[in-house]
Enzyme design. Structure first.
Site, PDB file in Angstrom:
ATOM      1  N   ASP A   1      27.076 -21.966 -12.593  1.00  0.00           N
ATOM      2  CA  ASP A   1      27.322 -23.252 -11.933  1.00  0.00           C
ATOM      3  C   ASP A   1      26.666 -23.177 -10.561  1.00  0.00           C
ATOM      4  O   ASP A   1      27.040 -22.356  -9.726  1.00  0.00           O
ATOM      5  CB  ASP A   1      28.839 -23.485 -11.831  1.00  0.00           C
ATOM      6  CG  ASP A   1      29.192 -24.843 -11.208  1.00  0.00           C
ATOM      7  OD1 ASP A   1      28.411 -25.353 -10.386  1.00  0.00           O
ATOM      8  OD2 ASP A   1      30.266 -25.378 -11.552  1.00  0.00           O
TER       9      ASP A   1
ATOM     10  N   ARG B   1      20.688 -44.423 -25.279  1.00  0.00           N
ATOM     11  CA  ARG B   1      21.619 -43.335 -24.984  1.00  0.00           C
ATOM     12  C   ARG B   1      20.883 -42.083 -24.502  1.00  0.00           C
ATOM     13  O   ARG B   1      21.380 -41.323 -23.684  1.00  0.00           O
ATOM     14  CB  ARG B   1      22.450 -43.006 -26.223  1.00  0.00           C
ATOM     15  CG  ARG B   1      23.647 -42.100 -25.919  1.00  0.00           C
ATOM     16  CD  ARG B   1      24.514 -41.877 -27.148  1.00  0.00           C
ATOM     17  NE  ARG B   1      23.748 -41.277 -28.223  1.00  0.00           N
ATOM     18  CZ  ARG B   1      23.708 -41.740 -29.474  1.00  0.00           C
ATOM     19  NH1 ARG B   1      24.408 -42.792 -29.820  1.00  0.00           N
ATOM     20  NH2 ARG B   1      22.971 -41.151 -30.394  1.00  0.00           N
TER      21      ARG B   1
ATOM     22  N   TYR C   1      34.939 -23.190 -11.015  1.00  0.00           N
ATOM     23  CA  TYR C   1      35.540 -24.510 -10.775  1.00  0.00           C
ATOM     24  C   TYR C   1      36.829 -24.650 -11.602  1.00  0.00           C
ATOM     25  O   TYR C   1      36.829 -24.407 -12.817  1.00  0.00           O
ATOM     26  CB  TYR C   1      34.485 -25.536 -11.198  1.00  0.00           C
ATOM     27  CG  TYR C   1      34.837 -26.973 -11.021  1.00  0.00           C
ATOM     28  CD1 TYR C   1      35.160 -27.488  -9.769  1.00  0.00           C
ATOM     29  CD2 TYR C   1      34.808 -27.844 -12.109  1.00  0.00           C
ATOM     30  CE1 TYR C   1      35.449 -28.830  -9.614  1.00  0.00           C
ATOM     31  CE2 TYR C   1      35.090 -29.191 -11.966  1.00  0.00           C
ATOM     32  CZ  TYR C   1      35.429 -29.677 -10.718  1.00  0.00           C
ATOM     33  OH  TYR C   1      35.703 -31.002 -10.575  1.00  0.00           O
TER      34      TYR C   1
ATOM     35  N   LYS D   1      27.640 -34.097  -6.235  1.00  0.00           N
ATOM     36  CA  LYS D   1      27.845 -33.533  -4.897  1.00  0.00           C
ATOM     37  C   LYS D   1      26.600 -33.735  -4.026  1.00  0.00           C
ATOM     38  O   LYS D   1      26.308 -34.839  -3.643  1.00  0.00           O
ATOM     39  CB  LYS D   1      28.246 -32.059  -5.027  1.00  0.00           C
ATOM     40  CG  LYS D   1      29.405 -31.820  -6.003  1.00  0.00           C
ATOM     41  CD  LYS D   1      30.735 -32.344  -5.486  1.00  0.00           C
ATOM     42  CE  LYS D   1      31.855 -32.354  -6.530  1.00  0.00           C
ATOM     43  NZ  LYS D   1      32.186 -31.073  -7.130  1.00  0.00           N
TER      44      LYS D   1
END
Ligand SMILES: *Cc1c(COP(=O)(O)O)cnc(C)c1O
Length: 396
Positions: A189, A66, A119, A214
């Site tokens: 961001d 993990r 966002y 992106k």
């Protein structure tokens, strides 16, 4: 992790995250393979405990899948190099990266100042989760008097620059000065810049969060987030929260991001060049009231862009003197621009922005005009311009 390097980031991106030579054969594939794992096994208990001690000492050491294997470690290093950070933490999406920032840095009873151009789903995170945890956000816009918004329990300033939808440039060094005066963490961001054309940490932020979905991935085929910092105390909080919340990324997605990032420099340059050509065309059209793209000289953020950015990308928004019906006809008539969310892939996209989304942005003064957001992909710009032209005519 990242070290100051005297080679250009374009060079670094081609020479990082390669496979180590086999000690027997002295050979290796260029690329690190995707190291898929849930379980890590140890030769004996001494080996296990040695790794655990290294991990407890703050070093990256895999005791379980993990937390990510070598492929993940290599990608963390790439994000550190891009953003100029010392520590990077991966998440399964850009939005998960944002929730990691909020849940690492805010506790019940805390308050944060948030730029209104963030966002859109951050508003949903606020409504669905943060309010329930008794964490309060105040949204501000660039012109607001921030001093009057600070409270004794304010901990964080969370921004996005350039902002979502309208690409509003914020003055990050000024925000950093404000945050430092009040002992607040500044987080940004940086999906627009992706560490390549804008570097929040160098401009005074302590945390940069990027949707690798992106431009880093760049091929519209993976979801990924990264949180990067250069502050040891913040790194510790991110590390503990990332572990406790079980944030995890598939090795294959980490591998795809490593593959994508090699071509980030050439993709970004072409997106940016072609977006400016599209701006030039749009500026000749009577239907276009305004273009939102900080690299475009008429954009009000252009001076800040010149000062703080080293390049641009394929994102722009167009304010159209059109009724909602006409702007919908325009979008539907486009043939090369896919109607869809997201951006940063190879292909051109269009998003029809709703009034509700625009109402959050004080920067929007377009009244009854329509707004469409475009992502200029890697197609020949002459074809994109011809497509926009026929769609503008079809809308009339
Ligand atoms: C897309 C996007 C995100 C979220 O990324 P996902 O990987 O889609 O969750 C965050 N911030 C910005 C600015 C984005 O455009």
């Amino acid at each position: 992790m990242s070290k100051d390097s005297d080679v250009h980031i374009d060079t670094l991106l081609q020479h990082t995250a390669t496979a180590a030579f086999d000690s027997q054969t002295g050979s290796a594939p260029v690329n690190l393979p995707s190291m898929r794992a849930s379980t890590v096994r140890f030769k004996n208990l001494d080996a296990l405990e040695t790794v655990q001690r290294r991990k407890a000492g703050g070093q990256r050491a895999a005791t379980y899948g993990r937390m990510g294997m070598d492929t993940h470690a290599a990608l963390e290093q790439v994000f550190c190099e891009l953003e100029g950070g010392t520590h990077a933490y991966l998440a399964s999406s850009g939005l998960a990266g944002i929730t990691m920032v909020m849940t690492s840095l805010l506790s019940a009873g805390d308050h944060a100042l948030v730029a209104d151009c963030v966002y859109g789903p951050v508003y949903e995170l606020d409504e669905a989760l943060l309010k329930r945890m008794n964490i309060e956000l105040t949204y501000f816009s660039a012109g607001d008097d921030l001093e009057s918004l600070v409270r004794p329990n304010t901990r964080l300033v969370y921004v996005e620059s350039p902002g979502s939808l309208l690409f509003q440039m914020l003055d990050l060094p000024a925000l950093s000065g404000f945050a430092r005066r009040h002992g607040l963490v500044l987080a940004c961001d940086n999906t627009w810049g992706s560490g390549y054309i804008y570097r929040p940490l160098a401009l005074g932020a302590q945390v940069s969060v990027v949707a690798g979905t992106k431009y880093v991935g760049g091929h519209s085929d993976l979801m990924l987030g990264a949180v990067v910092t250069n502050d040891a105390a913040i790194a510790q909080r991110l590390n503990r929260t990332q572990y406790a919340m079980g944030y995890s990324v598939s090795a294959d997605d980490a591998w795809l991001a490593l593959r994508g990032v090699r071509t980030l420099p050439i993709r970004m340059a072409q997106h940016a060049r072609h977006a400016l050509q599209v701006c030039e065309f749009l500026s000749t059209r009577p239907e276009v009231a305004r273009i939102y793209h900080p690299a475009w000289p008429a954009d009000p953020g252009h001076a800040l862009w010149q000062r703080d950015c080293t390049g641009s990308n394929g994102m722009l928004a167009v304010q159209l003197r059109m009724t909602p019906q006409a702007s919908r006809r325009f979008v539907d008539a486009l043939r090369l621009f896919g109607i869809g969310f997201s951006w940063g892939g190879f292909e051109s996209l269009v998003q029809w922005v709703t009034r509700g989304e625009l109402a959050r942005h004080q920067y929007w003064t377009g009244a009854d005009d329509a707004l469409v957001r475009l992502h200029i992909g890697l197609e020949d710009p002459r074809d994109l311009i011809a497509d926009l032209k026929q769609a503008l005519e079809a809308a009339a």
